[in-house]
Write a protein that holds these residues in place. Structure first.
Motif, PDB file in Angstrom:
ATOM      1  N   ARG A  18       0.826  -1.200   0.000  1.00 26.73           N
ATOM      2  CA  ARG A  18       0.000   0.000   0.000  1.00 26.73           C
ATOM      3  C   ARG A  18       0.864   1.256   0.000  1.00 26.73           C
ATOM      4  N   ALA A  19       1.968   1.211   0.748  1.00 25.70           N
ATOM      5  CA  ALA A  19       2.879   2.355   0.798  1.00 25.70           C
ATOM      6  C   ALA A  19       3.512   2.610  -0.564  1.00 25.70           C
ATOM      7  N   VAL A  20       3.855   1.523  -1.269  1.00 31.28           N
ATOM      8  CA  VAL A  20       4.424   1.672  -2.611  1.00 31.28           C
ATOM      9  C   VAL A  20       3.404   2.327  -3.528  1.00 31.28           C
ATOM     10  N   ASP A  21       2.172   1.870  -3.442  1.00 30.14           N
ATOM     11  CA  ASP A  21       1.113   2.440  -4.272  1.00 30.14           C
ATOM     12  C   ASP A  21       0.936   3.924  -3.977  1.00 30.14           C
ATOM     13  N   ARG A  22       0.976   4.290  -2.703  1.00 26.59           N
ATOM     14  CA  ARG A  22       0.824   5.696  -2.321  1.00 26.59           C
ATOM     15  C   ARG A  22       2.017   6.528  -2.781  1.00 26.59           C
ATOM     16  N   ALA A  23       3.208   5.959  -2.681  1.00 25.54           N
ATOM     17  CA  ALA A  23       4.399   6.675  -3.137  1.00 25.54           C
ATOM     18  C   ALA A  23       4.327   6.946  -4.638  1.00 25.54           C
ATOM     19  N   LEU A  24       3.822   5.958  -5.382  1.00 23.88           N
ATOM     20  CA  LEU A  24       3.671   6.149  -6.825  1.00 23.88           C
ATOM     21  C   LEU A  24       2.629   7.214  -7.128  1.00 23.88           C
ATOM     22  N   GLN A  25       1.570   7.273  -6.328  1.00 19.55           N
ATOM     23  CA  GLN A  25       0.562   8.320  -6.495  1.00 19.55           C
ATOM     24  C   GLN A  25       1.187   9.702  -6.323  1.00 19.55           C
ATOM     25  N   ILE A  26       2.080   9.825  -5.360  1.00 16.83           N
ATOM     26  CA  ILE A  26       2.755  11.102  -5.133  1.00 16.83           C
ATOM     27  C   ILE A  26       3.578  11.485  -6.352  1.00 16.83           C
ATOM     28  N   LEU A  27       4.356  10.552  -6.874  1.00 15.32           N
ATOM     29  CA  LEU A  27       5.198  10.840  -8.036  1.00 15.32           C
ATOM     30  C   LEU A  27       4.346  11.231  -9.247  1.00 15.32           C
ATOM     31  N   MET A  28       3.216  10.561  -9.423  1.00 15.98           N
ATOM     32  CA  MET A  28       2.361  10.829 -10.575  1.00 15.98           C
ATOM     33  C   MET A  28       1.539  12.095 -10.414  1.00 15.98           C
ATOM     34  N   ALA A  29       1.571  12.704  -9.231  1.00 16.47           N
ATOM     35  CA  ALA A  29       0.819  13.942  -9.001  1.00 16.47           C
ATOM     36  C   ALA A  29       1.476  15.132  -9.694  1.00 16.47           C
ATOM     37  N   PHE A  30       2.773  15.002  -9.999  1.00 17.92           N
ATOM     38  CA  PHE A  30       3.490  16.095 -10.664  1.00 17.92           C
ATOM     39  C   PHE A  30       3.218  16.062 -12.168  1.00 17.92           C
ATOM     40  N   THR A  31       3.103  17.240 -12.757  1.00 22.13           N
ATOM     41  CA  THR A  31       2.903  17.356 -14.201  1.00 22.13           C
ATOM     42  C   THR A  31       3.884  18.381 -14.754  1.00 22.13           C
ATOM     43  N   ALA A  32       3.931  18.477 -16.083  1.00 25.56           N
ATOM     44  CA  ALA A  32       4.823  19.451 -16.705  1.00 25.56           C
ATOM     45  C   ALA A  32       4.443  20.877 -16.318  1.00 25.56           C
ATOM     46  N   ASP A  33       3.148  21.119 -16.093  1.00 24.13           N
ATOM     47  CA  ASP A  33       2.694  22.460 -15.719  1.00 24.13           C
ATOM     48  C   ASP A  33       2.815  22.715 -14.222  1.00 24.13           C
ATOM     49  N   ASP A  34       2.727  21.648 -13.415  1.00 21.59           N
ATOM     50  CA  ASP A  34       2.822  21.767 -11.954  1.00 21.59           C
ATOM     51  C   ASP A  34       3.949  20.863 -11.467  1.00 21.59           C
ATOM     52  N   HIS A  35       5.178  21.307 -11.662  1.00 24.46           N
ATOM     53  CA  HIS A  35       6.322  20.449 -11.315  1.00 24.46           C
ATOM     54  C   HIS A  35       6.907  20.768  -9.943  1.00 24.46           C
ATOM     55  N   VAL A  46      -3.457  13.641  -3.757  1.00 19.66           N
ATOM     56  CA  VAL A  46      -3.322  12.205  -3.473  1.00 19.66           C
ATOM     57  C   VAL A  46      -4.208  11.738  -2.324  1.00 19.66           C
ATOM     58  N   GLY A  47      -4.811  12.661  -1.586  1.00 18.21           N
ATOM     59  CA  GLY A  47      -5.756  12.280  -0.542  1.00 18.21           C
ATOM     60  C   GLY A  47      -5.138  11.571   0.646  1.00 18.21           C
ATOM     61  N   LEU A  48      -3.908  11.938   1.023  1.00 16.06           N
ATOM     62  CA  LEU A  48      -3.238  11.319   2.161  1.00 16.06           C
ATOM     63  C   LEU A  48      -3.201  12.284   3.341  1.00 16.06           C
ATOM     64  N   SER A  49      -3.111  11.723   4.540  1.00 23.39           N
ATOM     65  CA  SER A  49      -2.944  12.567   5.716  1.00 23.39           C
ATOM     66  C   SER A  49      -1.560  13.192   5.690  1.00 23.39           C
ATOM     67  N   ARG A  50      -1.383  14.310   6.403  1.00 28.68           N
ATOM     68  CA  ARG A  50      -0.080  14.977   6.428  1.00 28.68           C
ATOM     69  C   ARG A  50       1.030  14.056   6.949  1.00 28.68           C
ATOM     70  N   PRO A  51       0.813  13.332   8.061  1.00 25.56           N
ATOM     71  CA  PRO A  51       1.878  12.451   8.553  1.00 25.56           C
ATOM     72  C   PRO A  51       2.303  11.401   7.529  1.00 25.56           C
ATOM     73  N   THR A  52       1.314  10.777   6.883  1.00 23.22           N
ATOM     74  CA  THR A  52       1.624   9.759   5.875  1.00 23.22           C
ATOM     75  C   THR A  52       2.350  10.376   4.695  1.00 23.22           C
ATOM     76  N   LEU A  53       1.872  11.535   4.241  1.00 24.89           N
ATOM     77  CA  LEU A  53       2.495  12.214   3.112  1.00 24.89           C
ATOM     78  C   LEU A  53       3.956  12.544   3.411  1.00 24.89           C
ATOM     79  N   TYR A  54       4.223  13.122   4.596  1.00 29.03           N
ATOM     80  CA  TYR A  54       5.598  13.497   4.936  1.00 29.03           C
ATOM     81  C   TYR A  54       6.500  12.271   5.086  1.00 29.03           C
ATOM     82  N   ARG A  55       5.950  11.196   5.632  1.00 26.68           N
ATOM     83  CA  ARG A  55       6.746   9.973   5.776  1.00 26.68           C
ATOM     84  C   ARG A  55       7.175   9.451   4.402  1.00 26.68           C
ATOM     85  N   LEU A  56       6.236   9.440   3.461  1.00 30.71           N
ATOM     86  CA  LEU A  56       6.560   8.947   2.122  1.00 30.71           C
ATOM     87  C   LEU A  56       7.481   9.922   1.376  1.00 30.71           C
ATOM     88  N   LEU A  57       7.256  11.209   1.547  1.00 29.66           N
ATOM     89  CA  LEU A  57       8.135  12.190   0.919  1.00 29.66           C
ATOM     90  C   LEU A  57       9.568  12.055   1.425  1.00 29.66           C
TER      91      LEU A  57
END
Length: 265
Positions: A18-35, A46-57
């Motif tokens: 699940r963590a891998v899936d969430r990490a991939l969601q984070i990477l795919m959130a970036f676009t050429a216009d919003d890098h 990505v719809g994650l809580s702040r603690p989870t987001l920061y841990r994965l980042l």
């Protein structure tokens, strides 16, 4: 990493995947216009809580997939992503990837189907399925032509920045240039281009562009046939077929399609 410290429950079985899936969601959130995105912008995407987001980042940054800077802190893709992109692009064989799309077009149209890539001031035929009908037209693998000419060239040029730089000013008047650029604009709007009797007498070409990841035009898919078979109605039918297969090819080459809901977010 900045942010509030909150205690999270211990990882349960299956959480690793699940963590891998969430990490991939984070990477795919970036676009050429919003890098470059803030944590708040990423949370919304990505719809994650702040603690989870920061841990994965933090994990992604340690591996070079994310870098952060600035105040407020912003995140962007890192050098590890560039490495993977280089490996992937180096291994691309567009002609092989396009075979299923070309085969479907060949089966549906009964006409010659060509794949052309943009190179400098030219477009080059890198793959072709010739029509089996007695009266037919083909380009041949290796065929090269000025990108400003023909449907398969203009549909590429219509999606290139500053297309006017490709026009031979020694042969074109200012009025010619304006009219040509207007034509490219119409091509962009309708999504395809048609030529009749332009480079080969009696031939009709219908072409659409295909794109690499990031939205850069890479070349065109085209159907060639004799005017006696390819009337106005068949042109529209071929154009619709070509756009479906060009979209599939672009996706296979890394272009992301933005859903309606995502575009509104």
């Amino acid at each position: 990493m900045n942010g509030r410290t909150e205690v999270e429950p211990p990882e349960k079985p299956g959480e690793g995947v699940r963590a891998v899936d969430r990490a991939l969601q984070i990477l795919m959130a970036f676009t050429a216009d919003d890098h470059r995105l803030t944590a708040g912008e990423l949370t919304k995407r990505v719809g994650l809580s702040r603690p989870t987001l920061y841990r994965l980042l933090h994990t992604l940054e340690n591996s070079g997939f994310i870098v952060s800077s600035g105040d407020p802190q912003r995140f962007e893709l890192g050098p590890s992503v560039a490495h993977l992109a280089h490996v992937w692009s180096a291994s691309l064989d567009i002609a092989t990837i396009a075979q299923p799309m070309m085969r479907r077009l060949w089966d549906q149209t009964g006409e010659t189907v060509s794949l052309l890539v943009h190179q400098g001031n030219s477009r080059i035929c890198v793959a072709e399925l010739a029509s089996g009908q007695p009266l037919s037209f083909k380009r041949g693998v290796g065929y090269r032509e000025d990108v400003t000419l023909g449907a398969s060239g203009r549909v590429i040029l219509a999606h290139i920045p500053s297309p006017e730089t490709y026009i031979n000013r020694d042969k074109a008047t200012p009025t010619d240039v304006v009219e040509y650029l207007d034509r490219l604009k119409r091509i962009r709007e309708q999504g395809y281009e048609v030529s009749r009797d332009e480079l080969i007498k009696g031939a009709v070409a219908v072409a659409v562009p295909f794109f690499m990841g990031g939205g850069k035009v890479a070349g065109s898919l085209a159907v060639f046939g004799p005017g006696v078979r390819v009337d106005g109605q068949r042109v529209q039918t071929f154009a619709a077929m070509l756009m479906v297969e060009a979209t599939a090819l672009s996706q296979a080459l890394g272009q992301r399609l933005v859903s309606t809901n995502a575009a509104k977010a």
